[in-house]
Motif scaffolding. Structure first.
Motif, PDB file in Angstrom:
ATOM      1  N   ALA A 437       0.825  -1.210   0.000  1.00 42.85           N
ATOM      2  CA  ALA A 437       0.000   0.000   0.000  1.00 42.85           C
ATOM      3  C   ALA A 437       0.858   1.257   0.000  1.00 42.85           C
ATOM      4  N   ASN A 438       1.991   1.201   0.687  1.00 40.92           N
ATOM      5  CA  ASN A 438       2.881   2.362   0.810  1.00 40.92           C
ATOM      6  C   ASN A 438       4.326   1.902   0.784  1.00 40.92           C
ATOM      7  N   ALA A 457       2.500   6.582  -1.129  1.00 41.50           N
ATOM      8  CA  ALA A 457       1.738   5.472  -1.687  1.00 41.50           C
ATOM      9  C   ALA A 457       2.557   4.706  -2.708  1.00 41.50           C
TER      10      ALA A 457
END
Length: 459
Positions: A437-438, A457
């Motif tokens: 996700a990041n 991100a």
């Protein structure tokens, strides 16, 4: 048993072609049984006289459309060249397809690149190794990445001492195809027959001659995607893949300083009218065609165009087995871009896994992740921070857990800096249902103290 071998060689502006042909023929026990067809993609500086000067005899020119053919004889072997000016080439798979149209029902076929060396009596060794498998496979195929050689160290080998190589999964590439690497078969000295395999090598394959007809190369593929598509298509046509348990030949991998198709088929060459498409345009369409074949994307670019979908064409799957059967056999899910742990551990596959209605176990699949970590110097100055001695890059799940971490010296990290941007490509294996996700970048000083941290991100 008297037999013949149809040898397929796709060559692109390669000075190793003639040495390869000579070594191939001189090391065959029965050179008179070889019929070698070369798709000779050559530049204007590469003339037919080079073959005549190297002892190729009985030259015959056979005018044809769209490409002329040349024929020679060397030590009893027949060599045929398909004469393709290099700017008319459409890629490696197109060249291989051109060769396969000239198959004449030879007993066996050997597919190669144009830069190889061979063990003594490679031909009888390959035939014996293939025939040894008939008791367990009606249609065996020997295929592998080969050990390397260097042209300036010819011959550098101690025959029968070179460990044979298997092919292992590395990752799914962003465009869809699987990227492979080689590994040494650990118990090769004790083995008495070839090793079951998941994958296919474009630079060494030995099989029944019918393989040249049943599983032809898709001419709309450019390069990437060739090997995994042929592996699965061969499997669905009823062929079984094996890695040789003895070294039969060597391959040159670097080709340093030599012209390649991506050098010649450039945007400039297209604008000047010398090529019809750039290599990048052919490659993009080829990757989309590969994703369509494997159902990897619902609407990949061009995949919803019927003219770029190989299903239903001669270059789709066979009917002896299904794609699902291959996924169970190989431990791979194409749609999920994931593999089973046995694949990562290089455990040979088991044909016994193919049973009626067998289903791939998704609970143990591991996902191949491909992440670009990008940051501007205003966010974190990897390239210019004088205090930084270490750079840590982490991929984070949605809950902030570290999925993957790379720790680099600052010099290595700065190799990923381009102007004002830090841009690093990370590939790693993780849980099937957990996607990055990041990402986090951390700069540390010589004492390990954090100087700067940046989170953004994932792309």
């Amino acid at each position: 048993m008297t037999y013949s071998i149809f040898v397929q060689i796709a060559s692109y502006r390669d000075p190793e072609l003639i040495p390869t042909l000579r070594d191939l023929i001189e090391n065959a026990e029965f050179p008179e049984r070889l019929r070698v067809v070369v798709c000779w993609q050559h530049g204007p500086d590469e003339e037919i006289g080079r073959f005549l000067n190297q002892g190729f005899l009985g030259w015959q020119l056979q005018p044809a459309s769209p490409f002329n053919h040349h024929a020679f004889e060397y030590r009893g072997a027949r060599i045929e060249l398909i004469d393709v000016p290099h700017e008319q080439s459409q890629g490696a798979c197109w060249a291989r397809n051109q060769i396969q149209q000239r198959y004449q029902n030879e007993t066996y076929t050997l597919q190669l690149d144009s830069h190889h060396r061979f063990v003594s009596h490679w031909d009888t060794q390959a035939v014996d190794m293939l025939e040894q498998l008939r008791g367990r496979s009606a249609k065996p195929v020997l295929t592998a990445y080969l050990p390397f050689y260097k042209p300036d160290q010819d011959p550098p080998f101690v025959q029968h001492e070179a460990p044979p190589l298997g092919m292992r999964f590395e990752t799914f590439t962003p465009g869809g195809p699987i990227f492979f690497r080689s590994y040494r078969i650990p118990d090769w000295r004790e083995r008495t027959e070839a090793v079951p395999a998941r994958f296919y090598s474009g630079h060494f394959t030995f099989a029944d001659g019918s393989f040249s007809r049943d599983v032809q190369h898709d001419p709309d593929y450019f390069f990437h995607g060739e090997e995994i598509s042929i592996a699965v298509r061969a499997f669905t046509h009823g062929y079984d893949l094996y890695h040789p348990h003895r070294c039969l030949a060597w391959h040159e991998y670097s080709r340093k300083g030599r012209a390649k198709i991506w050098d010649d088929h450039s945007k400039t060459a297209r604008e000047e009218g010398r090529v019809s498409r750039t290599w990048a345009e052919r490659d993009e369409r080829s990757l989309a065609r590969n994703r369509a074949l494997f159902g990897m994307e619902a609407k990949a670019k061009d995949c919803d165009h019927s003219d770029n979908d190989p299903h239903g064409s001669p270059y789709g799957f066979g009917t002896a087995r299904t794609l699902a059967d291959y996924e169970v056999y190989a431990g791979i899910s194409f749609r999920d871009r994931a593999v089973q742990p046995d694949v990562l551990a290089h455990v040979p596959p088991d044909l016994g896994a193919i049973k009626p209605n067998a289903v791939l176990d998704r609970s143990t699949l591991r996902r191949a992740n491909d992440v670009r970590v990008v940051a501007h110097r205003k966010s974190i100055d990897v390239g210019g921070c004088t205090r930084a001695k270490q750079c840590i890059i982490q991929a984070l799940s949605g809950d902030g857990a570290v999925m993957h971490e790379e720790i680099l010296g600052i010099g290595a990290a700065r190799e990923d800096c381009n102007g004002e941007w830090f841009d690093r490509h990370m590939m790693f294996i993780g849980d099937l249902d957990v996607k990055p996700a990041n990402f986090r970048i951390i700069l540390r000083d010589a004492d390990g103290t954090s100087i700067k941290e940046f989170v953004a991100a994932a792309d």
